[in-house]
Enzyme design. Structure first.
Site, PDB file in Angstrom:
ATOM      1  N   ASN A   7       0.860  -1.189   0.000  1.00  0.00           N
ATOM      2  CA  ASN A   7       0.000   0.000   0.000  1.00  0.00           C
ATOM      3  C   ASN A   7       0.899   1.242   0.000  1.00  0.00           C
ATOM      4  O   ASN A   7       1.700   1.431   0.917  1.00  0.00           O
ATOM      5  CB  ASN A   7      -0.900  -0.055   1.246  1.00  0.00           C
ATOM      6  CG  ASN A   7      -1.825   1.150   1.324  1.00  0.00           C
ATOM      7  OD1 ASN A   7      -1.410   2.265   1.067  1.00  0.00           O
ATOM      8  ND2 ASN A   7      -3.069   0.924   1.713  1.00  0.00           N
ATOM      9  N   HIS A  10       1.069   6.214   1.849  1.00  0.00           N
ATOM     10  CA  HIS A  10       1.831   7.169   2.666  1.00  0.00           C
ATOM     11  C   HIS A  10       3.082   7.705   1.967  1.00  0.00           C
ATOM     12  O   HIS A  10       3.707   8.635   2.472  1.00  0.00           O
ATOM     13  CB  HIS A  10       2.093   6.575   4.049  1.00  0.00           C
ATOM     14  CG  HIS A  10       0.790   6.348   4.762  1.00  0.00           C
ATOM     15  ND1 HIS A  10      -0.148   7.355   4.903  1.00  0.00           N
ATOM     16  CD2 HIS A  10       0.221   5.239   5.297  1.00  0.00           C
ATOM     17  CE1 HIS A  10      -1.215   6.870   5.513  1.00  0.00           C
ATOM     18  NE2 HIS A  10      -1.018   5.587   5.756  1.00  0.00           N
ATOM     19  N   HIS A  43      -5.427   3.783  -1.826  1.00  0.00           N
ATOM     20  CA  HIS A  43      -6.751   4.156  -1.302  1.00  0.00           C
ATOM     21  C   HIS A  43      -7.056   5.584  -1.743  1.00  0.00           C
ATOM     22  O   HIS A  43      -6.411   6.526  -1.270  1.00  0.00           O
ATOM     23  CB  HIS A  43      -6.716   4.034   0.229  1.00  0.00           C
ATOM     24  CG  HIS A  43      -8.033   4.303   0.892  1.00  0.00           C
ATOM     25  ND1 HIS A  43      -8.210   4.178   2.252  1.00  0.00           N
ATOM     26  CD2 HIS A  43      -9.244   4.687   0.402  1.00  0.00           C
ATOM     27  CE1 HIS A  43      -9.458   4.464   2.568  1.00  0.00           C
ATOM     28  NE2 HIS A  43     -10.111   4.783   1.462  1.00  0.00           N
ATOM     29  N   ARG A  45      -9.180   8.353  -1.151  1.00  0.00           N
ATOM     30  CA  ARG A  45     -10.162   8.789  -0.153  1.00  0.00           C
ATOM     31  C   ARG A  45     -11.002   9.940  -0.686  1.00  0.00           C
ATOM     32  O   ARG A  45     -10.560  10.711  -1.538  1.00  0.00           O
ATOM     33  CB  ARG A  45      -9.446   9.259   1.120  1.00  0.00           C
ATOM     34  CG  ARG A  45      -9.025   8.130   2.026  1.00  0.00           C
ATOM     35  CD  ARG A  45      -8.398   8.677   3.311  1.00  0.00           C
ATOM     36  NE  ARG A  45      -8.260   7.620   4.280  1.00  0.00           N
ATOM     37  CZ  ARG A  45      -9.163   7.327   5.226  1.00  0.00           C
ATOM     38  NH1 ARG A  45     -10.261   8.043   5.355  1.00  0.00           N
ATOM     39  NH2 ARG A  45      -8.948   6.334   6.054  1.00  0.00           N
ATOM     40  N   ARG A  49      -6.706  12.901   0.851  1.00  0.00           N
ATOM     41  CA  ARG A  49      -5.634  13.337   1.754  1.00  0.00           C
ATOM     42  C   ARG A  49      -4.272  12.756   1.383  1.00  0.00           C
ATOM     43  O   ARG A  49      -3.260  13.301   1.762  1.00  0.00           O
ATOM     44  CB  ARG A  49      -5.984  13.012   3.212  1.00  0.00           C
ATOM     45  CG  ARG A  49      -5.956  11.550   3.536  1.00  0.00           C
ATOM     46  CD  ARG A  49      -6.092  11.296   5.017  1.00  0.00           C
ATOM     47  NE  ARG A  49      -7.464  11.458   5.472  1.00  0.00           N
ATOM     48  CZ  ARG A  49      -7.951  10.828   6.539  1.00  0.00           C
ATOM     49  NH1 ARG A  49      -7.177  10.044   7.263  1.00  0.00           N
ATOM     50  NH2 ARG A  49      -9.205  10.998   6.902  1.00  0.00           N
ATOM     51  N   GLU A  70      -8.494   0.830  -3.414  1.00  0.00           N
ATOM     52  CA  GLU A  70      -9.299   0.838  -2.186  1.00  0.00           C
ATOM     53  C   GLU A  70     -10.177   2.071  -2.203  1.00  0.00           C
ATOM     54  O   GLU A  70      -9.701   3.165  -2.526  1.00  0.00           O
ATOM     55  CB  GLU A  70      -8.319   0.936  -1.013  1.00  0.00           C
ATOM     56  CG  GLU A  70      -8.557  -0.038   0.081  1.00  0.00           C
ATOM     57  CD  GLU A  70      -7.603   0.230   1.220  1.00  0.00           C
ATOM     58  OE1 GLU A  70      -6.460  -0.250   1.128  1.00  0.00           O
ATOM     59  OE2 GLU A  70      -7.987   0.912   2.177  1.00  0.00           O
ATOM     60  N   THR A 101      -8.338   3.492   8.330  1.00  0.00           N
ATOM     61  CA  THR A 101      -9.584   2.722   8.269  1.00  0.00           C
ATOM     62  C   THR A 101      -9.741   1.948   9.574  1.00  0.00           C
ATOM     63  O   THR A 101      -9.016   1.002   9.824  1.00  0.00           O
ATOM     64  CB  THR A 101      -9.543   1.761   7.059  1.00  0.00           C
ATOM     65  OG1 THR A 101      -9.068   2.489   5.933  1.00  0.00           O
ATOM     66  CG2 THR A 101     -10.910   1.206   6.762  1.00  0.00           C
ATOM     67  N   GLU A 151     -11.169  -9.223   2.723  1.00  0.00           N
ATOM     68  CA  GLU A 151      -9.902  -8.889   3.381  1.00  0.00           C
ATOM     69  C   GLU A 151     -10.200  -8.753   4.867  1.00  0.00           C
ATOM     70  O   GLU A 151     -11.006  -7.913   5.269  1.00  0.00           O
ATOM     71  CB  GLU A 151      -9.314  -7.601   2.816  1.00  0.00           C
ATOM     72  CG  GLU A 151      -7.993  -7.250   3.520  1.00  0.00           C
ATOM     73  CD  GLU A 151      -7.174  -6.189   2.811  1.00  0.00           C
ATOM     74  OE1 GLU A 151      -7.256  -6.082   1.570  1.00  0.00           O
ATOM     75  OE2 GLU A 151      -6.441  -5.470   3.513  1.00  0.00           O
ATOM     76  N   HIS A 194      -3.709  -4.642   7.695  1.00  0.00           N
ATOM     77  CA  HIS A 194      -3.811  -3.492   8.596  1.00  0.00           C
ATOM     78  C   HIS A 194      -2.907  -3.689   9.812  1.00  0.00           C
ATOM     79  O   HIS A 194      -3.060  -4.660  10.546  1.00  0.00           O
ATOM     80  CB  HIS A 194      -5.242  -3.201   9.078  1.00  0.00           C
ATOM     81  CG  HIS A 194      -5.457  -1.728   9.289  1.00  0.00           C
ATOM     82  ND1 HIS A 194      -5.017  -1.084  10.399  1.00  0.00           N
ATOM     83  CD2 HIS A 194      -5.999  -0.776   8.490  1.00  0.00           C
ATOM     84  CE1 HIS A 194      -5.299   0.211  10.282  1.00  0.00           C
ATOM     85  NE2 HIS A 194      -5.888   0.421   9.125  1.00  0.00           N
TER      86      HIS A 194
HETATM   87  N1  PXP Z   1      -5.896  -3.126   3.950  1.00  0.00           N
HETATM   88  C1  PXP Z   1      -6.833  -2.153   3.999  1.00  0.00           C
HETATM   89  C2  PXP Z   1      -8.198  -2.485   3.514  1.00  0.00           C
HETATM   90  C3  PXP Z   1      -6.521  -0.876   4.496  1.00  0.00           C
HETATM   91  O1  PXP Z   1      -7.474   0.068   4.558  1.00  0.00           O
HETATM   92  C4  PXP Z   1      -5.199  -0.595   4.882  1.00  0.00           C
HETATM   93  C5  PXP Z   1      -4.833   0.776   5.349  1.00  0.00           C
HETATM   94  O2  PXP Z   1      -5.008   1.685   4.326  1.00  0.00           O
HETATM   95  C6  PXP Z   1      -4.256  -1.628   4.793  1.00  0.00           C
HETATM   96  C7  PXP Z   1      -4.637  -2.892   4.351  1.00  0.00           C
HETATM   97  C8  PXP Z   1      -2.820  -1.420   5.162  1.00  0.00           C
HETATM   98  O3  PXP Z   1      -2.715  -1.089   6.503  1.00  0.00           O
HETATM   99  P1  PXP Z   1      -1.341  -0.536   7.055  1.00  0.00           P
HETATM  100  O4  PXP Z   1      -1.082   0.754   6.357  1.00  0.00           O
HETATM  101  O5  PXP Z   1      -1.586  -0.380   8.515  1.00  0.00           O
HETATM  102  O6  PXP Z   1      -0.292  -1.569   6.739  1.00  0.00           O
END
Ligand code: PXP
Length: 244
Positions: A7, A10, A43, A45, A49, A70, A101, A151, A194
């Site tokens: 992901n 960030h 993602h 949003r 952001r 996402e 999330t 998921e 997550h």
């Molecule tokens: N899976 C989903 C559905 C999420 O919303 C997120 C966070 O955006 C992640 C995985 C990844 O989580 P993390 O950034 O904490 O590794």
């Protein structure tokens, strides 16, 4: 093989902190592929952001790996997904005031609307995934509304692990194992994600029904110290080791 989806939200968060063009999420995505990732998650949003509409354009045009988009189940996002037709669409609950999330989707409480939302995405060729807790009612509802994938939210497991709350952590892990097994038995592909880190990933990765982990924040954080490529390669190594 347990796939690793990276992901890159960030990377965009850091870029947006200064309003420059760097670091570039597409460059991070390409580097993730070289380092051993099997997919990229972004993602988009409602408040934009981190990931922007232009990032999605660039990822769709320049990425070789499958993109998992996402998004919240809104009309705006559905239109964007139908325009781009990414490999996968992961539906998540979204609240403006949250930092990340926080919980899973309440599929059981919103079945008819979600089924209607998912149908055109599925017809467009997207694999639709629902981000849910391991509650069996949510898993059953996910299998009824036409999702191909669930998921499972590992955030509570990660929080208990970090707080060294051993009993609660074990109970969450047991719930994730049961949930993965139940979803798999219902014919769903099972992913998880997550809050996963080098320290807590092994026990999740060892759950045999899981096909994919999606990991973001920790990898981007760790890349400050060791670089994004080595951070992803180490996560990949830990996942493979857990499966052996
Ligand atoms: N899976 C989903 C559905 C999420 O919303 C997120 C966070 O955006 C992640 C995985 C990844 O989580 P993390 O950034 O904490 O590794």
């Amino acid at each position: 093989m347990l796939r690793l989806g990276v992901n890159i939200d960030h990377v965009a968060t850091i870029r947006n902190a200064r309003g420059t063009a760097w670091p570039d999420p597409l460059r991070a995505a390409k580097l993730a592929e070289d380092a051993g990732a099997q997919g990229i998650t972004a993602h988009l949003r409602e408040d934009r952001r981190h990931i922007s509409d232009r990032d999605i354009d660039a990822l769709m045009a320049g990425l070789r790996l499958p993109l998992n988009l996402e998004m919240a189940a809104t009309a705006e996002m559905q239109e964007i997904a139908l325009r781009h037709r990414p490999h996968a669409v992961c539906l998540v609950p979204e609240r403006r005031e949250e930092r990340t999330t926080e919980g899973g989707l309440n599929v059981a409480g919103d079945e008819a609307a979600l089924a209607a939302f998912i149908a055109p995405l599925r017809d467009a060729g997207c694999r639709v995934s629902l981000f849910i807790s391991h509650d069996p009612r949510q898993i059953e509802a996910a299998s009824r509304v036409g999702a191909a994938v669930v998921e499972l939210h590992t955030g509570a497991y990660a929080d208990f692990h970090a707080a060294r709350e051993v009993d609660a952590c074990e109970a969450e892990l047991a719930g994730l194992r049961k949930g993965a097994s139940y979803a798999h038995a219902l014919g769903l592909e099972v992913h998880a994600g997550h809050g996963l880190t080098f320290e807590n990933v092994a026990r999740v990765a060892a759950i045999p029904e899981l096909a994919e982990l999606n990991i973001g924040h920790f990898l981007i954080a760790e890349s400050v110290f060791i670089g994004l490529g080595p951070a992803i390669a180490e996560m990949r190594r830990l996942m493979d080791e857990a499966r052996r």
